[in-house]
Design an enzyme around this catalytic site. Sequence first.
Site, PDB file in Angstrom:
ATOM      1  N   ASP A  70       1.067  -1.259  -0.031  1.00 26.25           N
ATOM      2  CA  ASP A  70      -0.030   0.225  -0.012  1.00 26.25           C
ATOM      3  C   ASP A  70       0.995   1.215  -0.126  1.00 26.25           C
ATOM      4  O   ASP A  70       1.456   1.525   1.066  1.00 26.25           O
ATOM      5  CB  ASP A  70      -0.816   0.118   1.233  1.00 26.25           C
ATOM      6  CG  ASP A  70      -1.677  -1.328   1.283  1.00 26.25           C
ATOM      7  OD1 ASP A  70      -0.911  -2.322   2.107  1.00 26.25           O
ATOM      8  OD2 ASP A  70      -2.961  -1.405   1.172  1.00 26.25           O
ATOM      9  N   PHE A 104      -5.975   3.787   5.466  1.00 27.35           N
ATOM     10  CA  PHE A 104      -5.889   3.096   6.875  1.00 27.35           C
ATOM     11  C   PHE A 104      -6.311   1.777   6.590  1.00 27.35           C
ATOM     12  O   PHE A 104      -7.321   1.561   6.018  1.00 27.35           O
ATOM     13  CB  PHE A 104      -6.462   3.662   8.011  1.00 27.35           C
ATOM     14  CG  PHE A 104      -5.945   5.214   7.930  1.00 27.35           C
ATOM     15  CD1 PHE A 104      -6.453   6.299   7.214  1.00 27.35           C
ATOM     16  CD2 PHE A 104      -4.728   5.587   8.675  1.00 27.35           C
ATOM     17  CE1 PHE A 104      -6.021   7.590   7.450  1.00 27.35           C
ATOM     18  CE2 PHE A 104      -4.211   7.066   8.898  1.00 27.35           C
ATOM     19  CZ  PHE A 104      -5.044   7.755   8.193  1.00 27.35           C
ATOM     20  N   ASP A 136     -10.875  -4.093  -1.476  1.00 36.99           N
ATOM     21  CA  ASP A 136      -9.792  -4.058  -0.480  1.00 36.99           C
ATOM     22  C   ASP A 136     -10.455  -3.015   0.347  1.00 36.99           C
ATOM     23  O   ASP A 136     -11.110  -2.032   0.188  1.00 36.99           O
ATOM     24  CB  ASP A 136      -8.778  -3.464  -1.313  1.00 36.99           C
ATOM     25  CG  ASP A 136      -7.744  -2.825  -0.273  1.00 36.99           C
ATOM     26  OD1 ASP A 136      -6.637  -2.146  -0.847  1.00 36.99           O
ATOM     27  OD2 ASP A 136      -7.879  -2.919   0.854  1.00 36.99           O
ATOM     28  N   GLY A 137     -10.612  -3.504   1.594  1.00 35.72           N
ATOM     29  CA  GLY A 137     -10.832  -3.038   2.582  1.00 35.72           C
ATOM     30  C   GLY A 137     -12.117  -3.597   3.532  1.00 35.72           C
ATOM     31  O   GLY A 137     -13.150  -3.654   3.184  1.00 35.72           O
ATOM     32  N   GLY A 164      -5.876  -7.114   5.151  1.00 36.86           N
ATOM     33  CA  GLY A 164      -4.809  -6.799   6.019  1.00 36.86           C
ATOM     34  C   GLY A 164      -5.160  -7.021   7.337  1.00 36.86           C
ATOM     35  O   GLY A 164      -4.630  -8.250   7.675  1.00 36.86           O
ATOM     36  N   SER A 165      -5.988  -6.447   8.211  1.00 38.56           N
ATOM     37  CA  SER A 165      -6.439  -6.959   9.441  1.00 38.56           C
ATOM     38  C   SER A 165      -7.085  -8.366   9.553  1.00 38.56           C
ATOM     39  O   SER A 165      -6.956  -8.982  10.435  1.00 38.56           O
ATOM     40  CB  SER A 165      -7.233  -5.881  10.164  1.00 38.56           C
ATOM     41  OG  SER A 165      -8.285  -5.466   9.286  1.00 38.56           O
TER      42      SER A 165
HETATM   43  C1  DX5 Z   1      -6.626   1.258   2.509  1.00 40.53           C
HETATM   44  C2  DX5 Z   1      -5.742   0.003   2.588  1.00 40.53           C
HETATM   45  C3  DX5 Z   1      -6.189  -0.927   3.476  1.00 40.53           C
HETATM   46  C4  DX5 Z   1      -5.674  -2.345   3.460  1.00 40.53           C
HETATM   47  C5  DX5 Z   1      -6.459  -3.438   4.163  1.00 40.53           C
HETATM   48  O1  DX5 Z   1      -6.139   2.197   2.155  1.00 40.53           O
HETATM   49  O2  DX5 Z   1      -5.369  -0.352   1.253  1.00 40.53           O
HETATM   50  O3  DX5 Z   1      -7.546  -1.402   2.756  1.00 40.53           O
HETATM   51  O4  DX5 Z   1      -5.085  -2.711   2.457  1.00 40.53           O
HETATM   52  O5  DX5 Z   1      -6.863  -3.120   5.353  1.00 40.53           O
HETATM   53  P1  DX5 Z   1      -8.063  -3.889   6.050  1.00 40.53           P
HETATM   54  O6  DX5 Z   1      -8.087  -5.391   5.500  1.00 40.53           O
HETATM   55  O7  DX5 Z   1      -7.301  -4.120   7.743  1.00 40.53           O
HETATM   56  O8  DX5 Z   1      -9.083  -3.236   5.922  1.00 40.53           O
END
Ligand code: DX5
Length: 251
Positions: A48, A164, A196-197, A219-220
């Site tokens: 990212d 984030f 994504d997100g 991510g998380s």
């Molecule tokens: C946002 C980031 C997040 C990250 C994934 O700019 O790109 O989306 O990759 O984060 P989680 O899976 O924790 O939402």
Amino acid sequence: MTESNPKKSFSVYRPIQIIPSVLPADWANMGGCVKDLEEAGVDRIQFDVMDGNFVPNLTFGPEMIAACRKYCNVPFETQLMVSQYNCETMLEAYVEATKGPNGEPGVVIAHAEANIHLHRVLGRIRDLGGSPSVALNPHTPFEMISNIMDMVDHVLVMTVNPGFGGQAYIPTMLNKIRKIRQFVIENNLNVDIEVDGGIKANWTISQCAEAGANCFIAGSGMFAYPSLKKGCDELRSVALDAQNGKIISEP
Ligand code: DX5
């Protein structure tokens, strides 16, 4: 290949790909992290890139991505959450850093909102040996990229506002995913849809997979597991179930 019956072909899903974001990783040990992710069985690793301009957060540049290459062979993906100036000026470095161990094209994602010359940027990514892809923030309609769909290998539908990790998934993106999937089928395009997100091994990945997404950035939702392999396997299993009609509904 799109089959003659569009309805039937819509039910023909594309292969599931699990793509962890390194945002929650231990950055002081990023090489070890990408090695662990490869051993966990992920399909690609997303870096990212954030410049504190296009998004409030600031992460890393191409040097961090390039430094990770020698620790694993898994394909890389670079999401450019950066201003047009950074995207255009540093594009060659991002494309080079994202390539595979033998120079294979890496996925380089430009944001539609950051690039007034998006057509030119996507063409340059391809010319530089990358795999050009485009990202849409939650507010951005699919129509903003319908004229460049023949230039990309992936469309990334953001299901959070970028910047984030750990944010809440935005469920209203499903219609955008469906619209893109239908366009891809009707125009016989070879394009993956990424989300994504806020993607977790629950109703979030399930409904996105059912709607037509096949690449999932987590991510998380990945790093929350004691074992990265368990996280990867659970995400993949729920997405595959959804493609086979076993959907988890929103609580
Ligand atoms: C946002 C980031 C997040 C990250 C994934 O700019 O790109 O989306 O990759 O984060 P989680 O899976 O924790 O939402």
